[in-house]
Design a protein around this motif. Structure first.
Motif, mmCIF file in Angstrom:
data_model
loop_
_atom_site.group_PDB
_atom_site.id
_atom_site.type_symbol
_atom_site.label_atom_id
_atom_site.label_comp_id
_atom_site.label_asym_id
_atom_site.label_seq_id
_atom_site.Cartn_x
_atom_site.Cartn_y
_atom_site.Cartn_z
ATOM 1 N N ASP A 45 0.817 -1.214 0.000
ATOM 2 C CA ASP A 45 0.000 0.000 0.000
ATOM 3 C C ASP A 45 0.849 1.261 0.000
ATOM 4 O OD1 ASP A 45 -2.588 -1.193 0.003
ATOM 5 O OD2 ASP A 45 -2.201 -1.840 2.062
ATOM 6 N N ASP A 46 0.184 2.367 -0.377
ATOM 7 C CA ASP A 46 0.887 3.638 -0.536
ATOM 8 C C ASP A 46 0.958 4.495 0.719
ATOM 9 O OD1 ASP A 46 1.450 3.074 -3.142
ATOM 10 O OD2 ASP A 46 -0.268 4.143 -3.941
ATOM 11 N N SER A 47 0.234 4.149 1.750
ATOM 12 C CA SER A 47 0.298 4.958 2.968
ATOM 13 C C SER A 47 1.099 4.216 4.030
ATOM 14 C CB SER A 47 -1.112 5.262 3.490
ATOM 15 O OG SER A 47 -1.681 4.108 4.067
ATOM 16 N N LEU A 48 1.755 4.978 4.881
ATOM 17 C CA LEU A 48 2.562 4.377 5.941
ATOM 18 C C LEU A 48 1.698 3.545 6.867
ATOM 19 C CD1 LEU A 48 5.236 3.987 7.363
ATOM 20 C CD2 LEU A 48 4.841 6.136 8.587
ATOM 21 N N ARG A 117 12.236 -6.991 1.590
ATOM 22 C CA ARG A 117 11.556 -5.945 0.825
ATOM 23 C C ARG A 117 10.530 -5.213 1.673
ATOM 24 N NH1 ARG A 117 7.031 -6.202 -1.999
ATOM 25 N NH2 ARG A 117 7.023 -8.469 -2.075
ATOM 26 N N VAL A 118 9.761 -5.944 2.461
ATOM 27 C CA VAL A 118 8.754 -5.319 3.327
ATOM 28 C C VAL A 118 9.438 -4.423 4.355
ATOM 29 C CG1 VAL A 118 7.035 -5.768 5.129
ATOM 30 C CG2 VAL A 118 6.971 -7.066 3.001
ATOM 31 N N ARG A 123 10.861 1.088 6.161
ATOM 32 C CA ARG A 123 11.898 2.053 6.546
ATOM 33 C C ARG A 123 11.892 3.266 5.619
ATOM 34 N NH1 ARG A 123 17.389 -0.562 6.658
ATOM 35 N NH2 ARG A 123 17.991 1.511 7.302
ATOM 36 N N LEU A 124 11.737 3.030 4.331
ATOM 37 C CA LEU A 124 11.711 4.115 3.361
ATOM 38 C C LEU A 124 10.500 5.020 3.580
ATOM 39 C CD1 LEU A 124 13.100 5.298 0.857
ATOM 40 C CD2 LEU A 124 11.654 3.798 -0.532
ATOM 41 N N TYR A 125 9.336 4.428 3.789
ATOM 42 C CA TYR A 125 8.125 5.214 4.030
ATOM 43 C C TYR A 125 8.229 6.005 5.332
ATOM 44 C CZ TYR A 125 5.070 3.897 0.189
ATOM 45 O OH TYR A 125 4.496 3.759 -1.044
ATOM 46 N N GLU A 126 8.824 5.402 6.361
ATOM 47 C CA GLU A 126 9.009 6.128 7.619
ATOM 48 C C GLU A 126 9.944 7.316 7.416
ATOM 49 O OE1 GLU A 126 8.313 2.578 10.916
ATOM 50 O OE2 GLU A 126 10.341 2.891 10.130
ATOM 51 N N PHE A 127 10.991 7.116 6.633
ATOM 52 C CA PHE A 127 11.910 8.215 6.340
ATOM 53 C C PHE A 127 11.181 9.342 5.607
ATOM 54 C CE2 PHE A 127 14.693 10.212 3.172
ATOM 55 C CZ PHE A 127 15.594 10.851 4.014
ATOM 56 N N PHE A 128 10.435 8.993 4.567
ATOM 57 C CA PHE A 128 9.708 10.011 3.809
ATOM 58 C C PHE A 128 8.656 10.704 4.662
ATOM 59 C CE2 PHE A 128 10.967 7.723 -0.234
ATOM 60 C CZ PHE A 128 11.883 8.695 -0.602
ATOM 61 N N ASP A 129 8.048 9.964 5.578
ATOM 62 C CA ASP A 129 7.060 10.564 6.467
ATOM 63 C C ASP A 129 7.726 11.601 7.376
ATOM 64 O OD1 ASP A 129 4.255 10.590 7.320
ATOM 65 O OD2 ASP A 129 5.037 9.810 9.242
ATOM 66 N N LYS A 130 8.914 11.282 7.886
ATOM 67 C CA LYS A 130 9.657 12.243 8.722
ATOM 68 C C LYS A 130 10.059 13.466 7.908
ATOM 69 C CE LYS A 130 11.501 8.877 11.967
ATOM 70 N NZ LYS A 130 12.701 8.174 12.438
ATOM 71 N N VAL A 131 10.499 13.252 6.683
ATOM 72 C CA VAL A 131 10.880 14.374 5.820
ATOM 73 C C VAL A 131 9.663 15.247 5.543
ATOM 74 C CG1 VAL A 131 11.646 14.982 3.488
ATOM 75 C CG2 VAL A 131 12.843 13.200 4.775
ATOM 76 N N ARG A 132 8.541 14.609 5.233
ATOM 77 C CA ARG A 132 7.319 15.360 4.953
ATOM 78 C C ARG A 132 6.890 16.170 6.158
ATOM 79 N NH1 ARG A 132 2.286 14.666 6.155
ATOM 80 N NH2 ARG A 132 2.568 12.556 6.919
#
Length: 144
Positions: A45-48, A117-118, A123-132
């Motif tokens: 999915d696309d949301s964290l 992969r999961v 980890r990538l989504y959490e990083f982008f969420d922090k950046v956002r």
């Protein structure tokens, strides 16, 4: 000598039948449950929030799948004794064992790859969420 050879063959066949039952169970689970569940994690999915839910569900599946992989690997270890025997009659059993081993190895590899992969996707989504969140907060302060 022939009698001893025949007794050894029969003992191996009986051992193989026990191990084969385990393999049939593991193989059936891999085909009917395991592969289907791995395919479900192909499109994350696309949301964290949804991704974290998918990760939680995958972890539950991973525990069960890892247990089946372990059971299959233990059964294979039991059959390692066959390497010491060069009976002609044993070759058909070795072919079956090789097929089970190939299936198990492929599934366990896919399981490991999916686990990685999961984890990396979360980890990538959490990083982008922090950046956002970091980008949004200064904007809110400027607006005040």
């Amino acid at each position: 000598m022939m009698s001893n050879k025949r007794i050894q063959e029969l003992e191996l066949v009986m051992e193989f039948e026990k191990v084969e039952e385990c393999f049939k169970e593991v193989s059936s689970w891999i085909e009917n449950v395991g592969r289907k569940r791995l395919k479900q994690t192909t499109n994350l999915d696309d949301s964290l929030e949804m991704l974290l839910q998918a990760q939680k569900q995958f972890k539950e599946f991973d525990l069960v799948a890892s247990e089946y992989c372990k059971r299959g690997q233990e059964a294979l270890k039991k059959m390692n004794q066959w390497e010491d025997f060069s009976f002609v009659d044993v070759h058909s059993y070795r072919a079956k064992l090789q097929a089970y081993e190939d299936q198990l190895e492929e599934f366990c590899t896919q399981l490991d790859e999916t686990r990685h992969r999961v984890c990396e996707t979360v980890r990538l989504y959490e990083f982008f969420d922090k950046v956002r969140q970091g980008i949004c907060r200064p904007e809110e302060g400027v607006k005040s």
